[in-house]
Write an enzyme that holds these catalytic residues in place. Sequence first.
Site, PDB file in Angstrom:
ATOM      1  N   HIS A 242      40.259  61.432 -29.653  1.00 10.77           N
ATOM      2  CA  HIS A 242      40.067  62.546 -30.673  1.00 10.77           C
ATOM      3  C   HIS A 242      41.027  63.274 -31.509  1.00 10.77           C
ATOM      4  O   HIS A 242      41.101  64.074 -32.053  1.00 10.77           O
ATOM      5  CB  HIS A 242      39.227  63.556 -30.086  1.00 10.77           C
ATOM      6  CG  HIS A 242      39.830  64.398 -29.032  1.00 10.77           C
ATOM      7  ND1 HIS A 242      39.826  64.227 -27.672  1.00 10.77           N
ATOM      8  CD2 HIS A 242      40.538  65.740 -29.198  1.00 10.77           C
ATOM      9  CE1 HIS A 242      40.574  65.054 -27.198  1.00 10.77           C
ATOM     10  NE2 HIS A 242      41.061  65.955 -27.895  1.00 10.77           N
TER      11      HIS A 242
HETATM   12  C1  UD1 Z   1      39.870  70.724 -30.323  1.00  9.47           C
HETATM   13  C2  UD1 Z   1      41.394  71.286 -29.910  1.00  9.47           C
HETATM   14  C3  UD1 Z   1      42.055  70.022 -29.285  1.00  9.47           C
HETATM   15  C4  UD1 Z   1      41.254  69.771 -27.966  1.00  9.47           C
HETATM   16  C5  UD1 Z   1      39.903  69.358 -28.469  1.00  9.47           C
HETATM   17  C6  UD1 Z   1      38.922  69.160 -27.226  1.00  9.47           C
HETATM   18  C7  UD1 Z   1      42.520  72.780 -31.677  1.00  9.47           C
HETATM   19  C8  UD1 Z   1      43.544  72.921 -32.575  1.00  9.47           C
HETATM   20  N1  UD1 Z   1      42.157  71.475 -30.972  1.00  9.47           N
HETATM   21  O1  UD1 Z   1      40.120  69.693 -31.117  1.00  9.47           O
HETATM   22  O2  UD1 Z   1      43.338  70.685 -28.592  1.00  9.47           O
HETATM   23  O3  UD1 Z   1      41.800  68.604 -27.310  1.00  9.47           O
HETATM   24  O4  UD1 Z   1      39.313  70.455 -29.146  1.00  9.47           O
HETATM   25  O5  UD1 Z   1      37.748  68.474 -27.483  1.00  9.47           O
HETATM   26  O6  UD1 Z   1      41.934  73.606 -31.058  1.00  9.47           O
HETATM   27  N2  UD1 Z   1      32.739  69.650 -33.933  1.00  9.47           N
HETATM   28  C9  UD1 Z   1      31.352  69.359 -33.913  1.00  9.47           C
HETATM   29  N3  UD1 Z   1      30.762  70.041 -33.040  1.00  9.47           N
HETATM   30  C10 UD1 Z   1      31.195  70.919 -32.023  1.00  9.47           C
HETATM   31  C11 UD1 Z   1      33.042  71.095 -32.309  1.00  9.47           C
HETATM   32  C12 UD1 Z   1      33.433  70.439 -33.227  1.00  9.47           C
HETATM   33  O7  UD1 Z   1      30.685  68.921 -34.736  1.00  9.47           O
HETATM   34  O8  UD1 Z   1      30.789  71.524 -31.407  1.00  9.47           O
HETATM   35  C13 UD1 Z   1      33.248  68.718 -35.384  1.00  9.47           C
HETATM   36  C14 UD1 Z   1      33.614  69.536 -36.551  1.00  9.47           C
HETATM   37  O9  UD1 Z   1      33.340  68.652 -37.716  1.00  9.47           O
HETATM   38  C15 UD1 Z   1      34.978  69.972 -36.478  1.00  9.47           C
HETATM   39  C16 UD1 Z   1      35.595  68.872 -35.920  1.00  9.47           C
HETATM   40  O10 UD1 Z   1      34.552  68.388 -34.717  1.00  9.47           O
HETATM   41  O11 UD1 Z   1      35.465  69.977 -37.697  1.00  9.47           O
HETATM   42  C17 UD1 Z   1      36.891  69.350 -35.102  1.00  9.47           C
HETATM   43  O12 UD1 Z   1      36.671  70.251 -34.273  1.00  9.47           O
HETATM   44  P1  UD1 Z   1      37.967  71.524 -33.982  1.00  9.47           P
HETATM   45  O13 UD1 Z   1      37.359  72.328 -32.882  1.00  9.47           O
HETATM   46  O14 UD1 Z   1      38.644  71.906 -35.120  1.00  9.47           O
HETATM   47  O15 UD1 Z   1      38.900  70.525 -33.202  1.00  9.47           O
HETATM   48  P2  UD1 Z   1      38.999  69.528 -32.241  1.00  9.47           P
HETATM   49  O16 UD1 Z   1      39.128  68.022 -32.834  1.00  9.47           O
HETATM   50  O17 UD1 Z   1      37.526  69.404 -31.281  1.00  9.47           O
HETATM   51  N1  UDP Z   2      34.632  65.393 -20.983  1.00 10.57           N
HETATM   52  C1  UDP Z   2      33.479  65.087 -20.883  1.00 10.57           C
HETATM   53  N2  UDP Z   2      32.781  64.441 -21.798  1.00 10.57           N
HETATM   54  C2  UDP Z   2      33.289  63.611 -22.675  1.00 10.57           C
HETATM   55  C3  UDP Z   2      34.440  63.219 -22.586  1.00 10.57           C
HETATM   56  C4  UDP Z   2      35.455  64.329 -22.070  1.00 10.57           C
HETATM   57  O1  UDP Z   2      32.888  65.957 -20.068  1.00 10.57           O
HETATM   58  O2  UDP Z   2      32.329  63.037 -23.341  1.00 10.57           O
HETATM   59  C5  UDP Z   2      35.462  65.971 -20.013  1.00 10.57           C
HETATM   60  C6  UDP Z   2      36.463  65.462 -19.511  1.00 10.57           C
HETATM   61  O3  UDP Z   2      36.119  64.877 -18.204  1.00 10.57           O
HETATM   62  C7  UDP Z   2      37.689  66.613 -19.263  1.00 10.57           C
HETATM   63  C8  UDP Z   2      37.573  67.450 -20.510  1.00 10.57           C
HETATM   64  O4  UDP Z   2      36.409  66.907 -21.098  1.00 10.57           O
HETATM   65  O5  UDP Z   2      37.228  67.401 -18.088  1.00 10.57           O
HETATM   66  C9  UDP Z   2      38.675  67.119 -21.399  1.00 10.57           C
HETATM   67  O6  UDP Z   2      38.389  67.425 -22.653  1.00 10.57           O
HETATM   68  P1  UDP Z   2      38.832  67.049 -24.272  1.00 10.57           P
HETATM   69  O7  UDP Z   2      39.341  65.387 -23.935  1.00 10.57           O
HETATM   70  O8  UDP Z   2      37.910  67.129 -25.112  1.00 10.57           O
HETATM   71  O9  UDP Z   2      39.833  67.710 -24.439  1.00 10.57           O
HETATM   72  P2  UDP Z   2      41.633  67.803 -23.886  1.00 10.57           P
HETATM   73  O10 UDP Z   2      41.698  67.584 -22.574  1.00 10.57           O
HETATM   74  O11 UDP Z   2      42.086  66.376 -24.671  1.00 10.57           O
HETATM   75  O12 UDP Z   2      42.215  68.999 -24.739  1.00 10.57           O
END
Ligand code: UD1
Ligand code: UDP
Length: 402
Positions: A242
Amino acid sequence: MWKGNRGNEFMSTMGQVDQTQAGAHSITKLKVLVIAGARPNFMKVAPFLQAAKAHNQRLQGSGTEVECRLVHTGQHYDEKMSDVFFRELGIGKPDVNLEVGSGSHAVQTATIMIKFEPVCLEYKPDWLVVVGDVNSTLACTLVAKKLGINVAHIEAGLRSYDRAMPEEINRLVTDSISDLFLTPSPDADENLLKEGIPREKIVLVGNIMIDSLVTNLKQASASKILEKVGAKAKEFVFVTLHRPSNVDDKASLSRIMEELRRLSERLPIVFSMHPRTCKMLETFGIDGSSNPRFQIIEPVGYHDSLCLARNARLVLTDSGGLQEETTYFQTPCLTLRQNTERPITVTLGSNKLTNVSQLRADLNTVFEGVPLKCQIPPLWDGNTGVRCIEAILQHPARVAKA
Ligand code: UD1
Ligand code: UDP
């Protein structure tokens, strides 16, 4: 504004420093706001909240009660990115949900700040506890510090030294103004010391995510996800991707998907797809179709994710959390990134950095069974939440002594 299962209790104690006198005994209350916003935050706040509860239960008429209030910023909001974790981790409902939703970095960060300030003003916490490196971490830290509230950062000191990563900016800013640095590994301590943070403000507490992992091992073992996706233990690759550097660029995402399809001819793939990745596939018109050997599934719950990470032949990821969980499970992990803020997963654990050009060669090494380093780092032992509570309680004494 306040919702959830702790609201009424909160209203009755708001803004007071409670001194419950019972004969010679006295209870002092430390008021703590705990922030969670995005998926990787939930498994980090759960052990802290559980440790606070256990601490309070041990008090026998005297000492400091740690009263926690949980704020969900709503950065992640889908059932599969948020609610499922509250259920599975037994956190209960947050006391308040700011419901900020998605947006650009500026919009999301600013909205959290605007909505979080009144929460601080109303509750008047002694401490704010933030975890990790997401926009919610940074936004709430800024608000609290400008109101003179102490901030404890759990997972402080991690650095990728890559300022193109939004998380690196969040880490740097959060750590430049926090008061207590609760670190997962010695490399984090070294980074903070190099940045001029006084030693007495840094406490190596270990990895709080591993507390949740250890607590949920039984439920993860009972997960039915392998049957659901038709995968056999050690005969599939678990993929999560992601990071904007991988998925927000059309050429990069196309190439990754091509490589994955090729890999799936060799070993079946289970790809739990983050909503960002899903959105980008659609935006770029890249083939996101699933087949029995290349299964693209919606984000899975925490227990299913642990089960997949533990049973995979290999994990291919750019997730911070999965680099750590695979290190604990000693599952080979290839991290599709140029750098990692979690170097201990490479120096001690089963993680290796890779890129699309090198991926096939790295996969061969894993499939040939070349042994990887497989040590669990010190203090990744399931007791980090307890050490965080102790560190907060001891903070004034540590700083006064210095
Ligand atoms: C965020 C964090 C990242 C983390 C990740 C974990 C920041 C800058 N980034 O990235 O560090 O690793 O979460 O998963 O804080 N969206 C949905 N449903 C949701 C949430 C998001 O559809 O519940 C979609 C939306 O289109 C949104 C996109 O995902 O624009 C990105 O979401 P965002 O929270 O901005 O950043 P992440 O890529 O999720
Ligand atoms: N995770 C989850 N479901 C998924 C993918 C990840 O529960 O489909 C869990 C994973 O086991 C870990 C956490 O989410 O505990 C990691 O989050 P993510 O990869 O979204 O963010 P990051 O750690 O990169 O910030």
